[in-house]
Motif scaffolding. Structure first.
Motif, PDB file in Angstrom:
ATOM      1  N   LEU A 203       0.835  -1.193   0.000  1.00 50.30           N
ATOM      2  CA  LEU A 203       0.000   0.000   0.000  1.00 50.30           C
ATOM      3  C   LEU A 203       0.875   1.251   0.000  1.00 50.30           C
ATOM      4  CD1 LEU A 203      -2.755   1.362   0.180  1.00 50.30           C
ATOM      5  CD2 LEU A 203      -2.676   1.068   2.659  1.00 50.30           C
ATOM      6  N   HIS A 204       1.936   1.220   0.783  1.00 46.45           N
ATOM      7  CA  HIS A 204       2.809   2.392   0.884  1.00 46.45           C
ATOM      8  C   HIS A 204       3.595   2.617  -0.406  1.00 46.45           C
ATOM      9  CE1 HIS A 204       2.009   3.238   5.127  1.00 46.45           C
ATOM     10  NE2 HIS A 204       1.746   1.942   5.170  1.00 46.45           N
ATOM     11  N   LEU A 205       4.038   1.541  -1.002  1.00 45.71           N
ATOM     12  CA  LEU A 205       4.744   1.676  -2.287  1.00 45.71           C
ATOM     13  C   LEU A 205       3.798   2.196  -3.362  1.00 45.71           C
ATOM     14  CD1 LEU A 205       6.857  -1.601  -2.197  1.00 45.71           C
ATOM     15  CD2 LEU A 205       7.712   0.744  -1.975  1.00 45.71           C
ATOM     16  N   PHE A 206       2.579   1.729  -3.311  1.00 46.01           N
ATOM     17  CA  PHE A 206       1.568   2.156  -4.280  1.00 46.01           C
ATOM     18  C   PHE A 206       1.301   3.659  -4.136  1.00 46.01           C
ATOM     19  CE2 PHE A 206      -2.850   3.027  -5.435  1.00 46.01           C
ATOM     20  CZ  PHE A 206      -2.976   2.390  -6.666  1.00 46.01           C
ATOM     21  N   LEU A 207       1.199   4.106  -2.896  1.00 46.46           N
ATOM     22  CA  LEU A 207       0.819   5.499  -2.633  1.00 46.46           C
ATOM     23  C   LEU A 207       1.987   6.466  -2.706  1.00 46.46           C
ATOM     24  CD1 LEU A 207      -1.540   4.949   0.438  1.00 46.46           C
ATOM     25  CD2 LEU A 207      -2.233   5.550  -1.889  1.00 46.46           C
ATOM     26  N   GLN A 208       3.208   5.983  -2.491  1.00 46.09           N
ATOM     27  CA  GLN A 208       4.308   6.941  -2.321  1.00 46.09           C
ATOM     28  C   GLN A 208       5.520   6.674  -3.212  1.00 46.09           C
ATOM     29  OE1 GLN A 208       4.669   7.370   2.135  1.00 46.09           O
ATOM     30  NE2 GLN A 208       3.563   9.270   1.686  1.00 46.09           N
ATOM     31  N   THR A 209       5.365   5.783  -4.190  1.00 47.47           N
ATOM     32  CA  THR A 209       6.406   5.631  -5.214  1.00 47.47           C
ATOM     33  C   THR A 209       5.715   5.440  -6.560  1.00 47.47           C
ATOM     34  OG1 THR A 209       6.592   3.216  -5.386  1.00 47.47           O
ATOM     35  CG2 THR A 209       7.777   4.268  -3.558  1.00 47.47           C
ATOM     36  N   GLN A 210       6.527   5.406  -7.598  1.00 50.75           N
ATOM     37  CA  GLN A 210       5.963   5.198  -8.925  1.00 50.75           C
ATOM     38  C   GLN A 210       6.359   3.803  -9.430  1.00 50.75           C
ATOM     39  OE1 GLN A 210       3.916   8.295  -9.972  1.00 50.75           O
ATOM     40  NE2 GLN A 210       3.221   6.301 -10.626  1.00 50.75           N
TER      41      GLN A 210
ATOM     42  N   GLU B  73      13.725   7.482  -2.194  1.00 48.33           N
ATOM     43  CA  GLU B  73      14.318   7.697  -3.505  1.00 48.33           C
ATOM     44  C   GLU B  73      13.318   8.408  -4.421  1.00 48.33           C
ATOM     45  OE1 GLU B  73      16.874   7.835  -6.624  1.00 48.33           O
ATOM     46  OE2 GLU B  73      17.284   7.395  -4.517  1.00 48.33           O
ATOM     47  N   PHE B  74      12.081   7.952  -4.379  1.00 52.21           N
ATOM     48  CA  PHE B  74      11.054   8.587  -5.209  1.00 52.21           C
ATOM     49  C   PHE B  74      10.881  10.045  -4.798  1.00 52.21           C
ATOM     50  CE2 PHE B  74       6.598   9.857  -5.900  1.00 52.21           C
ATOM     51  CZ  PHE B  74       6.627   9.870  -7.285  1.00 52.21           C
ATOM     52  N   ALA B  75      10.892  10.285  -3.489  1.00 53.19           N
ATOM     53  CA  ALA B  75      10.705  11.655  -3.002  1.00 53.19           C
ATOM     54  C   ALA B  75      11.835  12.554  -3.491  1.00 53.19           C
ATOM     55  CB  ALA B  75      10.668  11.649  -1.480  1.00 53.19           C
ATOM     56  N   SER B  76      13.057  12.024  -3.512  1.00 57.45           N
ATOM     57  CA  SER B  76      14.177  12.870  -3.912  1.00 57.45           C
ATOM     58  C   SER B  76      14.157  13.139  -5.416  1.00 57.45           C
ATOM     59  CB  SER B  76      15.504  12.235  -3.485  1.00 57.45           C
ATOM     60  OG  SER B  76      15.692  11.027  -4.169  1.00 57.45           O
ATOM     61  N   LEU B  77      13.584  12.200  -6.181  1.00 61.15           N
ATOM     62  CA  LEU B  77      13.457  12.420  -7.626  1.00 61.15           C
ATOM     63  C   LEU B  77      12.349  13.416  -7.926  1.00 61.15           C
ATOM     64  CD1 LEU B  77      13.457   8.726  -8.898  1.00 61.15           C
ATOM     65  CD2 LEU B  77      15.308  10.392  -9.110  1.00 61.15           C
ATOM     66  N   ASN B  78      11.398  13.482  -7.011  1.00 60.80           N
ATOM     67  CA  ASN B  78      10.133  14.137  -7.331  1.00 60.80           C
ATOM     68  C   ASN B  78      10.032  15.458  -6.592  1.00 60.80           C
ATOM     69  OD1 ASN B  78       7.686  14.352  -8.497  1.00 60.80           O
ATOM     70  ND2 ASN B  78       6.600  13.192  -6.935  1.00 60.80           N
TER      71      ASN B  78
END
Length: 196
Positions: A112-119, A143-148
């Motif tokens: 659920l967390h990967l679905f909601l907070q990564t791509q 990592e997603f947050a730093s890209l985004n």
């Protein structure tokens, strides 16, 4: 003690072209929360209906005893060019996530967390959760947050942290803080008195 909250919005449906023949719609999922369950307090990702279907199946197989909320029905008459259809589905997806996020057991599922907070794709989410990737769930989210870089507030805070100490202009401008607040409070108060 602050009340924990999770705000989830499903918004901004966009048509994406897979190839010259196929298009699909994806939706932005915006999360804002102060919950300890979440690695990131704000996030934005884009997901399509098919990925919601995957998520629901995986959550259900993990939480056999829970009756998961339904997704908006997969209708053969769904028309991507019909704003009513798209908005109906968007609302249904949002309600689905709102219900899921109220369940502590489902919140403990890393998918659920990967679905909601990564791509990450469903395949990559599955691999990550089952420990087949070099990166952990938390790594993937960070990592997603730093890209985004879509959260100017955080960037602003970072800038302040860096050069707040050595530049006088910073400190003098921050001196305006309290007076600004009192102005906005004044506005609120007058608005409230007018209503009554």
């Amino acid at each position: 003690h602050l009340q924990e909250f999770v705000t989830v919005l499903v918004r901004d449906p966009r048509t994406q072209k897979e190839d010259s023949w196929h298009s699909y719609i994806d939706y932005e999922i915006f999360i804002h929360t102060n919950s300890m369950c979440f690695t990131r307090k704000t996030s934005c990702v884009r997901r399509r209906f098919r990925e919601f279907v995957w998520l629901r199946q995986r959550l259900q197989s993990n939480a056999v005893l829970i009756q998961l909320p339904e997704l908006p029905s997969k209708t053969p008459f769904f028309n991507m060019n019909n704003p009513h259809h798209v908005d109906h589905r968007r609302r249904g997806l949002q309600e689905f996530l709102e219900k899921i996020l109220q369940d502590a057991l489902l919140l403990s599922d890393s998918r659920l967390h990967l679905f909601l907070q990564t791509q990450l794709s469903p395949e990559d989410m599955e691999a990550c959760v089952s420990g087949q990737t070099k990166y952990s769930v938390a790594d993937a989210i960070h990592e997603f947050a730093s890209l985004n870089r879509r959260f100017p507030i955080e960037d602003e805070e970072r800038k302040k942290g860096k050069n707040g100490a050595d530049s006088d202009s910073e400190s003098s401008s921050s001196g305006l803080g309290p007076s600004d607040d009192s102005i906005s409070c004044g506005c609120k108060a007058s608005a409230a008195s007018e209503e009554s």
